[in-house]
Scaffold this active site. Sequence first.
Site, PDB file in Angstrom:
ATOM      1  N   TYR A 252       0.971  -1.275  -0.234  1.00  0.00           N
ATOM      2  CA  TYR A 252       0.030   0.172  -0.030  1.00  0.00           C
ATOM      3  C   TYR A 252       0.876   1.139  -0.111  1.00  0.00           C
ATOM      4  CZ  TYR A 252      -0.308  -0.378   5.264  1.00  0.00           C
ATOM      5  OH  TYR A 252       0.208  -0.518   6.493  1.00  0.00           O
ATOM      6  N   GLU A 253       0.131   2.252  -0.318  1.00  0.00           N
ATOM      7  CA  GLU A 253       1.001   3.571  -0.471  1.00  0.00           C
ATOM      8  C   GLU A 253       1.789   3.640  -1.665  1.00  0.00           C
ATOM      9  OE1 GLU A 253      -0.234   6.254   0.758  1.00  0.00           O
ATOM     10  OE2 GLU A 253      -1.551   5.410   2.399  1.00  0.00           O
ATOM     11  N   GLY A 254       1.539   2.638  -2.476  1.00  0.00           N
ATOM     12  CA  GLY A 254       2.480   2.689  -3.646  1.00  0.00           C
ATOM     13  C   GLY A 254       3.318   1.501  -3.273  1.00  0.00           C
TER      14      GLY A 254
END
Lengths: 602, 602
Positions: free
Chosen positions: B466-468
């Site tokens: 997550y978050e890239g």
Amino acid sequence: MNAFQPNAADTGFILLDVLRAPETLAALPALADNADPDLIRQVAEEAGKFVGEVVAPLNRDGDEIGAQWKAGAVTMPPGFRDAYQAFWQAGWPALSSAPEDGGQGLPAALEAMLYEWLSAANHGWTMAPGLLHGAYECIKHHASDALKAHFLAKVATGEWLATMCLTEPHAGSDLGLCRTKAVPLANDPEGRYALSGTKIFISGGEHDLTDNIVHLVLARLPDAPPGPKGLSLFLVPKFYADGTRSAVVCERIEEKMGLHGSPTCVMRFDEAAAWIVGEPGKGLNAMFVMMNAARLHVGLQGVGLLEAAWQKADAYSKERRQMRAPGGAAKATPVGGPPPDGQAPSGGNALHAVKSMGASFQADLIEQHPAMRRILDAQRAWIDAGRVIAYRTALELDVIKHHSDPARQARANRWCTLVTPVLKAAWTDQAFHGASACLQVFGGHGFVREWGIEQIVRDSRVAMIYEGTNEIQAIDLLLRKTLPDGGGALQALLKDLSAELPDGDAGSARVRSEIDRFAHFVREQLVPATQADGAAADLPHWLADDFLRATAMLLMAWGWARIAATPGADTPRWQTAYQGFWRWVWPEFDMRLAMMAQTLST
Amino acid sequence: MNAFQPNAADTGFILLDVLRAPETLAALPALADNADPDLIRQVAEEAGKFVGEVVAPLNRDGDEIGAQWKAGAVTMPPGFRDAYQAFWQAGWPALSSAPEDGGQGLPAALEAMLYEWLSAANHGWTMAPGLLHGAYECIKHHASDALKAHFLAKVATGEWLATMCLTEPHAGSDLGLCRTKAVPLANDPEGRYALSGTKIFISGGEHDLTDNIVHLVLARLPDAPPGPKGLSLFLVPKFYADGTRSAVVCERIEEKMGLHGSPTCVMRFDEAAAWIVGEPGKGLNAMFVMMNAARLHVGLQGVGLLEAAWQKADAYSKERRQMRAPGGAAKATPVGGPPPDGQAPSGGNALHAVKSMGASFQADLIEQHPAMRRILDAQRAWIDAGRVIAYRTALELDVIKHHSDPARQARANRWCTLVTPVLKAAWTDQAFHGASACLQVFGGHGFVREWGIEQIVRDSRVAMIYEGTNEIQAIDLLLRKTLPDGGGALQALLKDLSAELPDGDAGSARVRSEIDRFAHFVREQLVPATQADGAAADLPHWLADDFLRATAMLLMAWGWARIAATPGADTPRWQTAYQGFWRWVWPEFDMRLAMMAQTLST
């Protein structure tokens, strides 16, 4: 979520074309009749059908419902019993058992392929028959005739399943600390013992797959010396011949990270009547028979689980589009309307990368993204080379058993002794880490249960621990098998490897020179430094893991040189993985050498 | 199973002694009053108490019971709501918010420490307030005054929680593919929009922790261009000011590998009345404010989770005895009677290793075995260096915000831009792989739920996504931030790093020469090869991961040189980890350089 599908063409290429198994088998009188490539292909095809159609579909329920304990009884997940009953009735557990014991007398390499597939399809279910062949060998070679008459055929055919009861609450890696006791039963006409103690981590200690379960148990006789030399082996079944139940109770099953389809049991023995197997004090010896086969099987689990993870990630990467791949414009497809196929998303909130898309609103297949290709190709490199190493080990096991030339047997023994711990440790390690890498291909959806990839990560983790932790495999390889003879056996193995490489191709030449480099390091640096006067006792322990990894890299390089030199390997299927090996896997070799050199100089 | 305990002495040493945070903060007018070391220590101590006493004990139930969905409502695990209510009432979410918004105006570095600890103690619970500060900044900088009047203080103080609604079923890493629509509401006095669409992977989309939830949602206005430039940002709360509920429904929560304490929601918007935040078409821009803080926080999760895993493994290794350690005779203790402390066993059936024990029946602590020391010391090396990097990043965020010198601000901006993706990717990667290594210290018991170590492995896996995803971080670092300016910003950062190393000590000299080597590689090989005429567009993509890893190694080496040069670091506590870094972590640097060189020459 797709269930695993065995790929008999892939495995057959390794076993028949790369390893030329029929040539090896033809030299073994006991197996020569079963060395025909067409027969091997046919059995593999049938095995693949059984695995894909019967065992693989049960994997999800095995994880989600799992084995259930209630008041000492264990109910296996839905379909597990029926599948097992079909499995033994079809003769699969007896594949490589001797015909005189009710077996089919087929090569161990076929059994290896079968167990790799079974593990890939359903690791939990496969734990049940996983120890069977070792138990069969143990009973065959160590039990009395009376015991054999009652138990051998049942175990050889898999009508009854078996356990290995070793670990105790305070004795895990260290079995010398076992306290389970065996006291002679007064006035027992069969000369049995009363067995008392608690064993833990017993896979399949209790279940409803078969009508009986045969426990092989390490315990101490009265007055046995402390430590491992005081351990004897005993056999106690769940039910005796007269139908009475033994005093063996499954107290509970463990809640685990994964492998929910396999009950991990705490087993209590309350003066259970048990027969001794083999000589008093030789319990570990009798169990060694089971250990080598078991470690090969665990290595095969690693290969299989990695293949299962790769299949899922590969399929996903060919269906799902996300972001533009560099230079991928030609292949890109507009993503405009509603999702055409109900595909679920990959996750992440990668605003940065989106920005770089500019005003383009097409997307490429995930398989076209280099970061994802690295993951996929590296796993393929591990799987294919792993098969070369594992199937070859299985062939060598048959050579040990059946070859008439002691020198050839000794060579086979050397292979199995040195290669088995490497296979077990490096490929179970890769199963877990590679499955996690494959999970990454799914983005956020990899973390969600739906796609089944996270189950492989959870299930595979245990294989790095059981049958001797991977750290213990490294100590076994370096401390027990390499250093004591000054690296002699290892040097001989390296020579064998070199000798088996074809002449004249660049890949083989490269591998041969790397083998020489490693041999030189062992001879000139590792052995002298660790055996020097005043060398610290713990010095080799600090680099054992590096040594095992470097050996694994060399074995893989050898395996890939063998594959690459095989007619038919000039297709993208094999070339991509071959290049993947050199680019993404092999560089660890130099790192490990550097780490060892640093440790030796510390 | 022990719950996590914050160690304020360890973290304080990094923040106050190694990084000399008070000096940096004293130069920032807005924070100078809060730069006192004693104040920082006192707040850290209070934070540690809250984390250890209130949040950590809920972690197990968070995993086992998890968040429960029923008919659109989500019930959080036992104790989660009470702990959150105590958390916001004590002012913790407002730690670094501006006093004029109801915050406490303390340094971001303190908040970083708090979130590292919270993540270590209870990753699932911490997901809830994890996005709060980013949402606060987003509303503060982009929302209208009317919106701010209603929402800013509530979010700044954490009375209401917030979400980031980005991902859609077909748009994960690729937000340009979002389809959620926003249509002007006819005759709405507030100029609102009707928002319609489905968002997935929404952490905390629905829960019972707070009385209201503020959703920040990416969507398209009518006639918006396709792709990322057509995205605008909207705000829609669960409840409007008049108490009516918005047309936002949690359709289900995902079944996941871990992080069961955090509901991952599918959110459906059915013409929900929403305010626009910022300019039309500038939605991604407004969200960027949230992204940098979010990525630092995810990196801190990595550091924290690894610390939690290390604490468990370290404690176990000091209690459990198994096998003889090499040269450990002097320290060995007989293992004769019943287990003195009810310790559960490590697993594995390592007969080989037992045999080598001979007739000795003593056992050493697990921490005395070199293979286990490697694991423990390597994780310590990652954690401590990770803190240097992460807390420094937090300090630089405050410098960007509050420093009066634009040149110093630019330097801080460079640090945050380049270091944040490295921290996010490398430390979340290590959290998962290091937690798995710590699991290994437990042997078979690591795979069993009881000890809680396997939960950390499962929970931490998502932070790599997550978050890239971590692969997107690598592309961000190399493709967006390094190559476009010919490596200029990176070279400047490397110079800054060198300049901050003390003169005259051998460790710093070594790190300086490695920095030079890397700078040389970037300047002479990487940049020219990727920017040459005819260079393949995908060339840098193939080595982005190696580039990020090499950068991470350099940053760690720098962090360790800084630690080692700090008075008080000459104790075994720090020296062991320092040596562990050079022996077990650093060798990857050369491997990554070699891999990149090979890719460039392919």
